[in-house]
Write a protein that holds these residues in place. Structure first.
Motif, PDB file in Angstrom:
ATOM      1  N   ALA A  56       0.809  -1.220   0.000  1.00 48.31           N
ATOM      2  CA  ALA A  56       0.000   0.000   0.000  1.00 48.31           C
ATOM      3  C   ALA A  56       0.839   1.265   0.000  1.00 48.31           C
ATOM      4  CB  ALA A  56      -0.933  -0.005   1.211  1.00 48.31           C
ATOM      5  N   ASN A  57       1.968   1.248   0.722  1.00 51.02           N
ATOM      6  CA  ASN A  57       2.773   2.458   0.858  1.00 51.02           C
ATOM      7  C   ASN A  57       4.156   2.106   1.401  1.00 51.02           C
ATOM      8  OD1 ASN A  57       2.381   2.134   3.743  1.00 51.02           O
ATOM      9  ND2 ASN A  57       0.364   3.072   3.455  1.00 51.02           N
ATOM     10  N   LYS A  58       4.976   3.123   1.577  1.00 51.12           N
ATOM     11  CA  LYS A  58       6.346   2.918   2.052  1.00 51.12           C
ATOM     12  C   LYS A  58       6.366   2.342   3.460  1.00 51.12           C
ATOM     13  CE  LYS A  58      10.580   5.471   3.215  1.00 51.12           C
ATOM     14  NZ  LYS A  58      11.293   6.759   3.120  1.00 51.12           N
ATOM     15  N   ASP A  59       5.480   2.819   4.328  1.00 48.30           N
ATOM     16  CA  ASP A  59       5.463   2.333   5.716  1.00 48.30           C
ATOM     17  C   ASP A  59       5.218   0.828   5.761  1.00 48.30           C
ATOM     18  OD1 ASP A  59       5.924   4.874   6.649  1.00 48.30           O
ATOM     19  OD2 ASP A  59       3.823   5.293   7.117  1.00 48.30           O
ATOM     20  N   GLU A  60       4.270   0.363   4.972  1.00 45.80           N
ATOM     21  CA  GLU A  60       3.981  -1.071   4.949  1.00 45.80           C
ATOM     22  C   GLU A  60       5.183  -1.847   4.415  1.00 45.80           C
ATOM     23  OE1 GLU A  60       1.030  -4.415   2.898  1.00 45.80           O
ATOM     24  OE2 GLU A  60       0.817  -2.294   2.361  1.00 45.80           O
ATOM     25  N   LEU A  61       5.832  -1.304   3.411  1.00 43.97           N
ATOM     26  CA  LEU A  61       6.966  -1.988   2.805  1.00 43.97           C
ATOM     27  C   LEU A  61       8.146  -2.075   3.776  1.00 43.97           C
ATOM     28  CD1 LEU A  61       8.199  -3.405   0.438  1.00 43.97           C
ATOM     29  CD2 LEU A  61       8.682  -1.200  -0.621  1.00 43.97           C
ATOM     30  N   VAL A  62       8.375  -1.027   4.560  1.00 39.35           N
ATOM     31  CA  VAL A  62       9.463  -1.061   5.537  1.00 39.35           C
ATOM     32  C   VAL A  62       9.177  -2.123   6.602  1.00 39.35           C
ATOM     33  CG1 VAL A  62      10.640   0.245   7.365  1.00 39.35           C
ATOM     34  CG2 VAL A  62      10.189   1.318   5.156  1.00 39.35           C
ATOM     35  N   LEU A  63       7.913  -2.255   7.003  1.00 39.40           N
ATOM     36  CA  LEU A  63       7.556  -3.295   7.964  1.00 39.40           C
ATOM     37  C   LEU A  63       7.778  -4.687   7.374  1.00 39.40           C
ATOM     38  CD1 LEU A  63       4.296  -1.941   9.647  1.00 39.40           C
ATOM     39  CD2 LEU A  63       6.617  -1.968  10.573  1.00 39.40           C
ATOM     40  N   LEU A  64       7.395  -4.865   6.124  1.00 38.82           N
ATOM     41  CA  LEU A  64       7.600  -6.155   5.468  1.00 38.82           C
ATOM     42  C   LEU A  64       9.084  -6.466   5.329  1.00 38.82           C
ATOM     43  CD1 LEU A  64       4.897  -5.907   2.642  1.00 38.82           C
ATOM     44  CD2 LEU A  64       4.860  -7.486   4.594  1.00 38.82           C
ATOM     45  N   ALA A  65       9.873  -5.454   5.006  1.00 38.65           N
ATOM     46  CA  ALA A  65      11.317  -5.637   4.877  1.00 38.65           C
ATOM     47  C   ALA A  65      11.939  -5.974   6.228  1.00 38.65           C
ATOM     48  CB  ALA A  65      11.955  -4.375   4.296  1.00 38.65           C
ATOM     49  N   THR A  66      11.464  -5.311   7.281  1.00 42.10           N
ATOM     50  CA  THR A  66      11.942  -5.603   8.636  1.00 42.10           C
ATOM     51  C   THR A  66      11.641  -7.046   9.009  1.00 42.10           C
ATOM     52  OG1 THR A  66      11.638  -3.299   9.345  1.00 42.10           O
ATOM     53  CG2 THR A  66      11.716  -4.974  11.071  1.00 42.10           C
ATOM     54  N   ASP A  67      10.422  -7.465   8.734  1.00 45.80           N
ATOM     55  CA  ASP A  67      10.031  -8.833   9.068  1.00 45.80           C
ATOM     56  C   ASP A  67      10.843  -9.850   8.274  1.00 45.80           C
ATOM     57  OD1 ASP A  67       8.120 -10.016  10.936  1.00 45.80           O
ATOM     58  OD2 ASP A  67       7.288 -11.017   9.184  1.00 45.80           O
ATOM     59  N   LYS A  68      11.208  -9.488   7.048  1.00 42.42           N
ATOM     60  CA  LYS A  68      11.988 -10.406   6.213  1.00 42.42           C
ATOM     61  C   LYS A  68      13.381 -10.633   6.784  1.00 42.42           C
ATOM     62  CE  LYS A  68      14.000 -11.193   1.655  1.00 42.42           C
ATOM     63  NZ  LYS A  68      13.827 -12.658   1.822  1.00 42.42           N
ATOM     64  N   VAL A  69      14.050  -9.564   7.225  1.00 42.69           N
ATOM     65  CA  VAL A  69      15.415  -9.750   7.726  1.00 42.69           C
ATOM     66  C   VAL A  69      15.399 -10.579   9.008  1.00 42.69           C
ATOM     67  CG1 VAL A  69      16.264  -7.642   6.625  1.00 42.69           C
ATOM     68  CG2 VAL A  69      15.478  -7.538   8.984  1.00 42.69           C
ATOM     69  N   ILE A  70      14.344 -10.425   9.801  1.00 44.59           N
ATOM     70  CA  ILE A  70      14.215 -11.249  11.009  1.00 44.59           C
ATOM     71  C   ILE A  70      13.962 -12.701  10.625  1.00 44.59           C
ATOM     72  CG2 ILE A  70      12.811 -11.688  13.063  1.00 44.59           C
ATOM     73  CD1 ILE A  70      12.308  -8.677  13.197  1.00 44.59           C
ATOM     74  N   GLY A  71      13.037 -12.912   9.689  1.00 44.46           N
ATOM     75  CA  GLY A  71      12.716 -14.265   9.260  1.00 44.46           C
ATOM     76  C   GLY A  71      13.900 -14.979   8.636  1.00 44.46           C
ATOM     77  N   ASP A  72      14.646 -14.274   7.805  1.00 47.89           N
ATOM     78  CA  ASP A  72      15.829 -14.875   7.177  1.00 47.89           C
ATOM     79  C   ASP A  72      16.864 -15.264   8.236  1.00 47.89           C
ATOM     80  OD1 ASP A  72      14.670 -14.521   4.728  1.00 47.89           O
ATOM     81  OD2 ASP A  72      15.939 -12.838   4.119  1.00 47.89           O
ATOM     82  N   ALA A  73      17.034 -14.421   9.239  1.00 42.02           N
ATOM     83  CA  ALA A  73      18.012 -14.716  10.293  1.00 42.02           C
ATOM     84  C   ALA A  73      17.586 -15.926  11.120  1.00 42.02           C
ATOM     85  CB  ALA A  73      18.181 -13.502  11.199  1.00 42.02           C
ATOM     86  N   LEU A  74      16.305 -16.004  11.438  1.00 39.54           N
ATOM     87  CA  LEU A  74      15.815 -17.156  12.197  1.00 39.54           C
ATOM     88  C   LEU A  74      15.954 -18.444  11.399  1.00 39.54           C
ATOM     89  CD1 LEU A  74      12.586 -15.666  13.830  1.00 39.54           C
ATOM     90  CD2 LEU A  74      14.748 -16.203  14.975  1.00 39.54           C
ATOM     91  N   ALA A  75      15.686 -18.375  10.107  1.00 36.69           N
ATOM     92  CA  ALA A  75      15.781 -19.559   9.259  1.00 36.69           C
ATOM     93  C   ALA A  75      17.219 -20.032   9.115  1.00 36.69           C
ATOM     94  CB  ALA A  75      15.188 -19.263   7.889  1.00 36.69           C
ATOM     95  N   ALA A  76      18.164 -19.085   9.162  1.00 42.74           N
ATOM     96  CA  ALA A  76      19.576 -19.432   8.965  1.00 42.74           C
ATOM     97  C   ALA A  76      20.271 -19.832  10.256  1.00 42.74           C
ATOM     98  CB  ALA A  76      20.312 -18.244   8.342  1.00 42.74           C
ATOM     99  N   LEU A  77      19.594 -19.650  11.383  1.00 37.82           N
ATOM    100  CA  LEU A  77      20.216 -19.933  12.672  1.00 37.82           C
ATOM    101  C   LEU A  77      20.438 -21.430  12.828  1.00 37.82           C
ATOM    102  CD1 LEU A  77      21.118 -18.279  15.141  1.00 37.82           C
ATOM    103  CD2 LEU A  77      18.912 -18.798  16.190  1.00 37.82           C
ATOM    104  N   SER A  78      21.666 -21.825  12.955  1.00 35.75           N
ATOM    105  CA  SER A  78      22.006 -23.253  13.038  1.00 35.75           C
ATOM    106  C   SER A  78      21.718 -23.784  14.440  1.00 35.75           C
ATOM    107  CB  SER A  78      23.488 -23.471  12.712  1.00 35.75           C
ATOM    108  OG  SER A  78      23.788 -23.005  11.421  1.00 35.75           O
ATOM    109  N   PRO A  79      21.126 -24.963  14.548  1.00 38.64           N
ATOM    110  CA  PRO A  79      20.883 -25.555  15.871  1.00 38.64           C
ATOM    111  C   PRO A  79      22.198 -25.912  16.555  1.00 38.64           C
ATOM    112  CG  PRO A  79      20.415 -27.145  14.136  1.00 38.64           C
ATOM    113  CD  PRO A  79      20.656 -25.832  13.455  1.00 38.64           C
ATOM    114  N   GLU A  80      22.241 -25.730  17.855  1.00 41.16           N
ATOM    115  CA  GLU A  80      23.444 -26.037  18.628  1.00 41.16           C
ATOM    116  C   GLU A  80      23.233 -27.367  19.339  1.00 41.16           C
ATOM    117  OE1 GLU A  80      25.296 -22.076  20.309  1.00 41.16           O
ATOM    118  OE2 GLU A  80      23.118 -22.015  20.512  1.00 41.16           O
ATOM    119  N   ALA A  81      23.744 -28.420  18.750  1.00 45.76           N
ATOM    120  CA  ALA A  81      23.540 -29.768  19.285  1.00 45.76           C
ATOM    121  C   ALA A  81      24.092 -29.877  20.708  1.00 45.76           C
ATOM    122  CB  ALA A  81      24.213 -30.790  18.370  1.00 45.76           C
ATOM    123  N   GLY A  82      23.246 -30.336  21.612  1.00 42.20           N
ATOM    124  CA  GLY A  82      23.685 -30.569  22.983  1.00 42.20           C
ATOM    125  C   GLY A  82      23.746 -29.344  23.861  1.00 42.20           C
TER     126      GLY A  82
END
Length: 224
Positions: A56-82
């Motif tokens: 809809a606008n820049k504000d919505e896009l910045v929120l979506l971009a913010t959520d993306k960088v968080i999501g990408d980081a969570l997805a890339a976080l390697s599990p620490e066995a043990g």
């Protein structure tokens, strides 16, 4: 004439994911103030109408971009066995601090709301790890939200400080100037601040954040 108009235009389909990915790249390059839809349409080789079809606008896009960088980081976080819950919680928080420090424009926009599913997932990860500790269940809500807000608050404050730095002035110079102002205060009124003034001018924001996390984890052990 139609051939001239189509020259330089993208030929593949434009999706919301493509728009958001391009927005992240431009926000990293120009910051939120310098980011415009004109830059975005030029990067995507498309018209504004195609972009507004997805956001809809820049504000919505910045929120979506913010959520993306968080999501990408969570997805890339390697599990620490043990590793125990406290170690994994420490890794999670430090990883997210580094991500939001790198994408400093994103930090002020992080909220655990329904419109930001990845941010909500971050709160879920924090809470799930706290639930694995010996902390009583009735304290899980307060602990998880306090730690989430600590992460969000610190990174947002660091981002705000970065924005106030004048062109050509380094972070160290800015902190040194503020440290000098602290040191010049009346020690009778500000005994603590004048005593720690020198440390303000020579500290690491990242180390300061880690100290806060370690203190929080110490509290978890003490109240478990």
């Amino acid at each position: 004439m139609s051939q001239t108009r189509s020259r330089g235009r993208r030929t593949d389909a434009l999706s919301k994911e493509v728009v958001v990915r391009a927005a992240v790249e431009l926000l990293d390059e120009h910051g939120e103030r310098g980011f415009t839809f004109k830059l975005l349409t030029e990067r995507l080789q498309t018209g504004a109408g195609a972009v507004y079809w997805h956001v809809a606008n820049k504000d919505e896009l910045v929120l979506l971009a913010t959520d993306k960088v968080i999501g990408d980081a969570l997805a890339a976080l390697s599990p620490e066995a043990g590793a125990d819950a406290e170690t994994r919680l420490h890794t999670l928080l430090l990883t997210m601090y580094d991500v939001l420090d790198h994408h400093s424009w994103a930090a002020p926009h992080v909220v655990a709301g329904h419109a930001m599913p990845s941010a909500l997932l971050l709160l879920e990860r924090i809470g799930s790890l706290i639930a694995e500790t010996a902390l009583p269940a009735q304290r899980h809500f307060a602990a998880a939200t306090a730690l989430f807000l600590y992460l969000v608050g610190v990174t947002a404050q660091d981002s705000a400080h970065a924005k106030t730095v004048e062109p050509g002035v380094s972070r160290d110079e800015l902190l040194g100037q503020e440290a000098d102002r602290w040191a010049a205060l009346d020690p009778a009124t500000f005994p603590f601040i004048t005593r720690i003034a020198a440390e303000l001018g020579d500290h690491s924001d990242r180390d300061q954040f880690i100290t806060g996390v370690d203190l929080f984890l110490d509290g978890l052990r003490a109240h478990g």
